[in-house]
Scaffold this motif. Structure first.
Motif, PDB file in Angstrom:
ATOM      1  N   ALA A 166       0.910  -1.173   0.166  1.00 44.77           N
ATOM      2  CA  ALA A 166       0.008   0.035  -0.110  1.00 44.77           C
ATOM      3  C   ALA A 166       0.865   1.152  -0.130  1.00 44.77           C
ATOM      4  O   ALA A 166       1.979   1.340  -0.030  1.00 44.77           O
ATOM      5  CB  ALA A 166      -0.867  -0.150   1.299  1.00 44.77           C
ATOM      6  N   THR A 167       0.233   2.408   0.138  1.00 44.91           N
ATOM      7  CA  THR A 167       0.819   3.690   0.177  1.00 44.91           C
ATOM      8  C   THR A 167       0.552   4.327   1.576  1.00 44.91           C
ATOM      9  O   THR A 167      -0.453   4.045   1.963  1.00 44.91           O
ATOM     10  CB  THR A 167       0.668   4.639  -1.113  1.00 44.91           C
ATOM     11  N   LEU A 168       1.448   5.488   1.833  1.00 49.48           N
ATOM     12  CA  LEU A 168       1.215   6.123   2.905  1.00 49.48           C
ATOM     13  C   LEU A 168      -0.365   6.896   2.740  1.00 49.48           C
ATOM     14  O   LEU A 168      -0.943   6.924   3.967  1.00 49.48           O
ATOM     15  CB  LEU A 168       2.125   7.104   3.210  1.00 49.48           C
ATOM     16  N   GLN A 169      -0.664   7.388   1.506  1.00 54.15           N
ATOM     17  CA  GLN A 169      -2.071   8.026   1.597  1.00 54.15           C
ATOM     18  C   GLN A 169      -3.004   6.914   1.936  1.00 54.15           C
ATOM     19  O   GLN A 169      -4.163   7.349   2.461  1.00 54.15           O
ATOM     20  CB  GLN A 169      -2.072   8.047   0.047  1.00 54.15           C
ATOM     21  N   GLU A 170      -2.945   5.729   1.529  1.00 54.57           N
ATOM     22  CA  GLU A 170      -4.070   4.809   1.791  1.00 54.57           C
ATOM     23  C   GLU A 170      -4.039   4.597   3.120  1.00 54.57           C
ATOM     24  O   GLU A 170      -5.084   3.903   3.642  1.00 54.57           O
ATOM     25  CB  GLU A 170      -3.621   3.420   1.006  1.00 54.57           C
ATOM     26  N   ILE A 171      -3.152   4.644   3.938  1.00 54.95           N
ATOM     27  CA  ILE A 171      -3.214   4.218   5.428  1.00 54.95           C
ATOM     28  C   ILE A 171      -3.456   5.619   6.323  1.00 54.95           C
ATOM     29  O   ILE A 171      -3.415   5.423   7.559  1.00 54.95           O
ATOM     30  CB  ILE A 171      -2.166   3.329   5.957  1.00 54.95           C
ATOM     31  N   GLU A 172      -3.592   6.753   5.736  1.00 55.13           N
ATOM     32  CA  GLU A 172      -3.379   7.882   6.472  1.00 55.13           C
ATOM     33  C   GLU A 172      -4.403   7.819   7.694  1.00 55.13           C
ATOM     34  O   GLU A 172      -4.033   8.601   8.675  1.00 55.13           O
ATOM     35  CB  GLU A 172      -3.623   9.065   5.361  1.00 55.13           C
ATOM     36  N   THR A 173      -5.494   7.493   7.285  1.00 54.00           N
ATOM     37  CA  THR A 173      -6.599   7.588   8.341  1.00 54.00           C
ATOM     38  C   THR A 173      -6.172   6.742   9.588  1.00 54.00           C
ATOM     39  O   THR A 173      -6.206   7.199  10.882  1.00 54.00           O
ATOM     40  CB  THR A 173      -7.868   7.433   7.998  1.00 54.00           C
ATOM     41  N   MET A 174      -5.768   5.468   9.250  1.00 52.98           N
ATOM     42  CA  MET A 174      -5.386   4.612  10.381  1.00 52.98           C
ATOM     43  C   MET A 174      -4.122   4.843  11.001  1.00 52.98           C
ATOM     44  O   MET A 174      -3.952   5.027  12.438  1.00 52.98           O
ATOM     45  CB  MET A 174      -5.031   3.323   9.845  1.00 52.98           C
ATOM     46  N   ARG A 175      -3.482   5.749  10.256  1.00 55.51           N
ATOM     47  CA  ARG A 175      -1.850   6.289  10.720  1.00 55.51           C
ATOM     48  C   ARG A 175      -2.194   7.276  11.878  1.00 55.51           C
ATOM     49  O   ARG A 175      -1.541   7.602  12.920  1.00 55.51           O
ATOM     50  CB  ARG A 175      -0.975   6.842   9.672  1.00 55.51           C
ATOM     51  N   ILE A 176      -3.048   8.413  11.524  1.00 51.91           N
ATOM     52  CA  ILE A 176      -3.598   9.301  12.314  1.00 51.91           C
ATOM     53  C   ILE A 176      -4.226   8.834  13.761  1.00 51.91           C
ATOM     54  O   ILE A 176      -3.687   8.994  14.938  1.00 51.91           O
ATOM     55  CB  ILE A 176      -4.672  10.204  11.733  1.00 51.91           C
ATOM     56  N   ALA A 216      10.028   4.139   3.478  1.00 51.54           N
ATOM     57  CA  ALA A 216       9.789   2.833   3.826  1.00 51.54           C
ATOM     58  C   ALA A 216       8.618   2.105   2.902  1.00 51.54           C
ATOM     59  O   ALA A 216       7.898   2.910   2.260  1.00 51.54           O
ATOM     60  CB  ALA A 216       9.381   2.803   5.423  1.00 51.54           C
ATOM     61  N   ASP A 217       8.551   0.909   3.163  1.00 51.47           N
ATOM     62  CA  ASP A 217       7.397   0.048   2.542  1.00 51.47           C
ATOM     63  C   ASP A 217       6.269  -0.155   3.525  1.00 51.47           C
ATOM     64  O   ASP A 217       6.408  -0.367   4.542  1.00 51.47           O
ATOM     65  CB  ASP A 217       8.076  -1.256   2.240  1.00 51.47           C
ATOM     66  N   VAL A 218       5.140   0.004   2.808  1.00 49.00           N
ATOM     67  CA  VAL A 218       3.941   0.024   3.599  1.00 49.00           C
ATOM     68  C   VAL A 218       2.836  -1.150   3.238  1.00 49.00           C
ATOM     69  O   VAL A 218       2.857  -1.587   2.087  1.00 49.00           O
ATOM     70  CB  VAL A 218       2.904   1.301   3.199  1.00 49.00           C
ATOM     71  N   VAL A 219       2.387  -1.998   4.097  1.00 46.55           N
ATOM     72  CA  VAL A 219       1.543  -3.107   3.868  1.00 46.55           C
ATOM     73  C   VAL A 219       0.227  -2.639   4.696  1.00 46.55           C
ATOM     74  O   VAL A 219       0.210  -2.440   5.865  1.00 46.55           O
ATOM     75  CB  VAL A 219       2.116  -4.510   4.310  1.00 46.55           C
ATOM     76  N   ILE A 220      -1.025  -3.350   4.117  1.00 39.71           N
ATOM     77  CA  ILE A 220      -2.291  -3.334   4.937  1.00 39.71           C
ATOM     78  C   ILE A 220      -2.340  -4.659   5.156  1.00 39.71           C
ATOM     79  O   ILE A 220      -2.082  -5.694   4.673  1.00 39.71           O
ATOM     80  CB  ILE A 220      -3.414  -2.867   3.945  1.00 39.71           C
ATOM     81  N   LEU A 221      -2.690  -4.948   6.561  1.00 43.26           N
ATOM     82  CA  LEU A 221      -3.113  -6.266   7.189  1.00 43.26           C
ATOM     83  C   LEU A 221      -4.661  -6.461   7.002  1.00 43.26           C
ATOM     84  O   LEU A 221      -5.265  -5.456   7.630  1.00 43.26           O
ATOM     85  CB  LEU A 221      -2.733  -6.273   8.532  1.00 43.26           C
ATOM     86  N   SER A 222      -4.854  -7.515   6.475  1.00 41.66           N
ATOM     87  CA  SER A 222      -6.288  -8.164   6.554  1.00 41.66           C
ATOM     88  C   SER A 222      -6.697  -9.371   7.122  1.00 41.66           C
ATOM     89  O   SER A 222      -5.735 -10.046   7.115  1.00 41.66           O
ATOM     90  CB  SER A 222      -7.066  -7.997   5.169  1.00 41.66           C
ATOM     91  N   HIS A 223      -7.777  -9.683   7.735  1.00 39.21           N
ATOM     92  CA  HIS A 223      -8.128 -10.858   8.191  1.00 39.21           C
ATOM     93  C   HIS A 223      -9.328 -11.256   7.838  1.00 39.21           C
ATOM     94  O   HIS A 223     -10.612 -10.323   7.903  1.00 39.21           O
ATOM     95  CB  HIS A 223      -8.051 -10.655   9.776  1.00 39.21           C
ATOM     96  N   CYS A 224      -9.897 -12.229   7.219  1.00 38.97           N
ATOM     97  CA  CYS A 224     -11.043 -12.622   6.589  1.00 38.97           C
ATOM     98  C   CYS A 224     -11.680 -11.571   5.518  1.00 38.97           C
ATOM     99  O   CYS A 224     -12.980 -11.372   5.597  1.00 38.97           O
ATOM    100  CB  CYS A 224     -12.029 -13.136   7.690  1.00 38.97           C
ATOM    101  N   GLY A 225     -10.689 -10.930   4.799  1.00 37.99           N
ATOM    102  CA  GLY A 225     -11.263  -9.859   3.909  1.00 37.99           C
ATOM    103  C   GLY A 225     -11.542  -8.573   4.646  1.00 37.99           C
ATOM    104  O   GLY A 225     -11.914  -7.382   3.820  1.00 37.99           O
TER     105      GLY A 225
END
Length: 276
Positions: free
Chosen positions: A7-17, A38-47
């Motif tokens: 993912a990108t930092l923009q995609e996780i911005e809300t979670m990061r705040i 750095a490299d960003v990854v989004i973590l998912s569980h059961c979708g």
């Protein structure tokens, strides 16, 4: 089963705040400066997205899971570490979630001290020294200095343009400089750091520069914070002489073998590099 997707930092911005807001103390500049590269990854569980992780060169810099999944994360953390090929984890000791996740790592050591509290102390002013913001005319001088606080050199001009470098002078002679860096644009936390030219060290200039930076923050309703390497005793003395208190550490957890996270043996600059 946890799935990991780039993912990108923009995609996780809300979670990061949400993550930064949840910390009892604010993020250290040493970590924050590495995040854009750095490299960003989004973590998912059961979708369902449950959080994210940020890594750089096998080092986990940041980790967040939503409260709805927090109680189960310990069970899945070894899987995440293995999937992301994490070799080492940098953890701020006040990050309770990540500290708990790392509690079964083989070993850890202290990397640096994180200063988030301070008391008011009086540092006598020296009438023979003055301060001014660095300008682009000072760029060549600053780029000539062989010190890690000036790395990367190609970012010095940006720091000057953002009014982050303050020169300490005696007449026209540059004795050293201070760094005053806003850690994140949404919060008024400013990391303060110091450099003194080698020929002017051991004369108390670092203490006076840091005192000026701290007072500037307080007068502008900014929150001054700082940090330094755990082995940098000179920096610690200068910082603490200015009333800063460290109740937290930056820790480095050794992952070791990804499938062996069951035992533990105990053993943080930021740009702060003041020298008396």
């Amino acid at each position: 089963m946890i799935s990991v997707n780039g993912a990108t930092l923009q995609e996780i911005e809300t979670m990061r705040i949400t993550y930064l807001s949840s910390l009892p103390e604010f993020q250290d500049l040493y970590l924050e400066l590495q995040i854009p590269y750095a490299d960003v990854v989004i973590l998912s569980h059961c979708g369902t997205i449950i959080g994210y992780a940020i890594m750089k060169g096998g080092v986990m810099l940041e980790f967040f899971v939503k409260d709805t999944f927090g109680s189960d994360i310990n069970l899945h953390f070894p899987e995440i570490v293995k999937t992301c090929n994490v070799e080492r984890i940098l953890v701020q000791s006040f990050d309770q979630v990540l500290m708990k996740c790392c509690s079964r790592m083989n070993s850890y050591h202290e990397v640096g001290l994180i200063y988030r509290d301070f008391t008011q102390v009086t540092i006598l002013r020296d009438p023979d020294i003055s301060f001014r913001l660095a300008t682009l005319q000072d760029l060549s001088f600053l780029q000539m200095q062989e010190d890690e606080v000036f790395e990367p050199k190609d970012m010095i001009s940006t720091a000057i343009e953002k009014s982050e470098i303050v020169l300490c002078l005696s007449g026209e002679m540059i004795l050293g400089c201070g760094f005053i860096t806003r850690i994140h644009p949404k919060w008024a936390y400013y990391d303060v750091g110091v450099w003194v030219s080698p020929e002017f060290r051991l004369h108390g200039y670092a203490t006076r520069i840091l005192s000026w930076l701290k007072d500037t923050c307080v007068n502008n309703c900014w929150i001054p914070v700082c940090g330094c390497g755990v082995e940098n005793i000179g920096s610690q003395r200068t910082i603490e002489k200015n009333g800063f208190i460290s109740n937290h550490r930056l820790l480095s957890f050794n992952v070791g073998h990804h499938d062996n996270l069951t035992s533990r043996t105990t053993r943080t600059s930021s740009t702060v590099s003041p020298s008396e």
